[in-house]
Design a protein around this motif. Structure first.
Motif, short mmCIF file in Angstrom:
data_model
loop_
_atom_site.label_atom_id
_atom_site.label_comp_id
_atom_site.label_asym_id
_atom_site.label_seq_id
_atom_site.Cartn_x
_atom_site.Cartn_y
_atom_site.Cartn_z
N THR A 1 32.12 19.19 -18.91
CA THR A 1 32.84 17.93 -19.08
C THR A 1 33.54 17.86 -20.43
N ASP A 2 33.28 18.84 -21.29
CA ASP A 2 33.91 18.86 -22.62
C ASP A 2 34.16 20.30 -23.06
N ASP A 3 33.37 20.79 -24.02
CA ASP A 3 33.55 22.15 -24.52
C ASP A 3 33.02 23.17 -23.53
N ALA A 4 33.60 24.37 -23.55
CA ALA A 4 33.02 25.51 -22.83
C ALA A 4 31.90 26.10 -23.69
N ALA A 5 31.03 26.87 -23.06
CA ALA A 5 29.90 27.45 -23.80
C ALA A 5 30.38 28.39 -24.90
N GLY A 6 31.39 29.22 -24.60
CA GLY A 6 31.91 30.13 -25.62
C GLY A 6 32.54 29.39 -26.78
N GLU A 7 33.18 28.26 -26.46
CA GLU A 7 33.78 27.41 -27.50
C GLU A 7 32.69 26.82 -28.39
N ALA A 8 31.56 26.44 -27.77
CA ALA A 8 30.43 25.89 -28.54
C ALA A 8 29.88 26.95 -29.49
N PHE A 9 29.73 28.18 -29.01
CA PHE A 9 29.29 29.28 -29.89
C PHE A 9 30.23 29.42 -31.08
N ASP A 10 31.53 29.41 -30.82
CA ASP A 10 32.51 29.61 -31.90
C ASP A 10 32.52 28.46 -32.89
N LYS A 11 32.43 27.22 -32.38
CA LYS A 11 32.45 26.05 -33.27
C LYS A 11 31.17 25.97 -34.11
N ILE A 12 30.05 26.30 -33.51
CA ILE A 12 28.79 26.31 -34.26
C ILE A 12 28.82 27.45 -35.27
N GLY A 13 29.42 28.59 -34.88
CA GLY A 13 29.57 29.69 -35.82
C GLY A 13 30.38 29.29 -37.04
N LYS A 14 31.36 28.43 -36.83
CA LYS A 14 32.18 27.93 -37.94
C LYS A 14 31.31 27.09 -38.91
N ILE A 15 30.41 26.31 -38.34
CA ILE A 15 29.48 25.52 -39.16
C ILE A 15 28.62 26.45 -40.02
N PHE A 16 28.26 27.61 -39.44
CA PHE A 16 27.44 28.59 -40.16
C PHE A 16 28.29 29.49 -41.06
#
Length: 338
Positions: free
Chosen positions: A162-177
């Motif tokens: 309904t929002d982000d894709a799983a791969g997108e979530a990995f990438d965005k969280i990776g940006k936080i890290f």
């Protein structure tokens, strides 16, 4: 399966790829990656389309050379019409149309998502192909969905993000890290050295088979902000555990819905596809369910997980057998229903 020889062209995002298929056997599968996007922490559409223009001719030439096939030997050209980045798709579509016209061979349009799923029917993708009907968790940087596959071209999306894709979530969280793009493979690698139970993050509570990944991204962000205020070196000191915990959470979200769908629909033929299907934790979860739930599982070779032209050629081969051709009036489309 016929012995026709088909050229497949893939240009939906930032990988320029060309493949030659004979029957369901891949003779070549060449891809040019675009490293420039790493500088920007994500794919820049304008830069992607420019790079496709530079790469497409040498990639196609190399695919013919590796396959040891002359251009005039091909029976048809298959290309990704969509979905994807419009500028990138236009490059592949225009090239395919021009080459088909010059060689006087049929043109076959391919749905990129359909291709991820039907990659399982490439000769060396699996020891044996899936049996219909099967469930396919199609999960990548741009898409996350559970598809009920009743036949080659009879597919029903029963759950999607309904929002982000799983791969997108990995990438965005990776940006936080503060990890490089794409972060998914880096998180997967670092997670192997971490404790997956070190930290817990919020999971969505959706009733059906749909997914949501914006919540875990926000949960991680707030958690990191709080911990970094107390200890500026928190991420550096806990990076492996953070990656392992995030990965465990995302894979559990994916698998919980897939298990529910398989149980509700009484389907034990289960496949995964898309870039995130290369993730080692997702592959292990599938293997675990093979033992625990008696699933027949289908996990594609790594080279058929990310965007590649072999899967485009496979769909084109299936359409060629059915006489499903398109004409030169076809155009690229950013949105293309399954």
């Amino acid at each position: 399966m016929s012995d026709s020889i088909i050229l497949g062209i893939e240009s939906s995002c930032d990988d320029t790829s060309a493949a030659i298929i004979k029957g369901n056997s891949i003779l070549s599968n060449i891809a040019a990656n675009q490293a420039i996007h790493k500088e920007y922490g994500g794919v820049v559409p304008e830069l992607a389309s420019r790079a496709h223009q530079q790469n497409i001719i040498p990639v196609v030439e190399k695919s013919f050379t590796k396959a040891n096939i002359q251009q005039n030997a091909i029976s048809a050209i298959g290309f990704t019409r969509g979905p994807g980045l419009l500028g990138s798709l236009l490059v592949g579509t225009s090239f395919a149309k021009s080459l088909a016209m010059s060689l006087n061979v049929p043109l076959i349009e391919v749905n990129h998502l359909q291709a991820h799923i039907l990659a399982h029917f490439i000769e060396d993708a699996n020891p044996v192909p899936p049996t219909f009907p099967f469930l396919c968790l199609t999960v990548s940087g741009g898409h996350t969905m559970i598809v009920l596959v009743k036949d080659y071209f009879d597919m029903e999306i029963i759950g999607k993000t309904t929002d982000d894709a799983a791969g997108e979530a990995f990438d965005k969280i990776g940006k936080i890290f503060d990890l490089d793009y794409p972060a998914g493979p880096i998180i997967d690698r670092l997670a192997k050295e971490g404790n997956p139970d070190a930290f817990t993050f919020n999971k969505p509570k959706l009733e059906n088979y749909d997914y949501s990944f914006s919540g875990i991204k926000t949960s991680v962000l707030y958690f990191i902000q709080k911990e970094v205020r107390k200890n500026p070196d928190f991420i550096k000191e806990n990076l492996n555990d953070l990656c392992a915990s995030v990965q465990k959470c995302i894979i559990e979200i994916l698998m919980n819905k897939l298990e529910k769908a398989a149980k509700d629909l009484n389907v034990n033929e289960v496949a995964i596809a898309g870039g995130v299907s290369a993730n080692s934790a997702l592959r292990k979860a599938m293997e675990d369910n093979k033992e625990k739930l008696g699933w027949n599982i289908y996990i594609p070779k790594f080279e058929y997980t990310t965007d590649n032209a072999a899967m485009i050629a496979m769909v084109a081969q299936l359409k060629f057998e059915r006489g499903e051709f398109t004409d030169l009036r076809t155009s690229a489309t950013a949105k293309y229903d399954l």
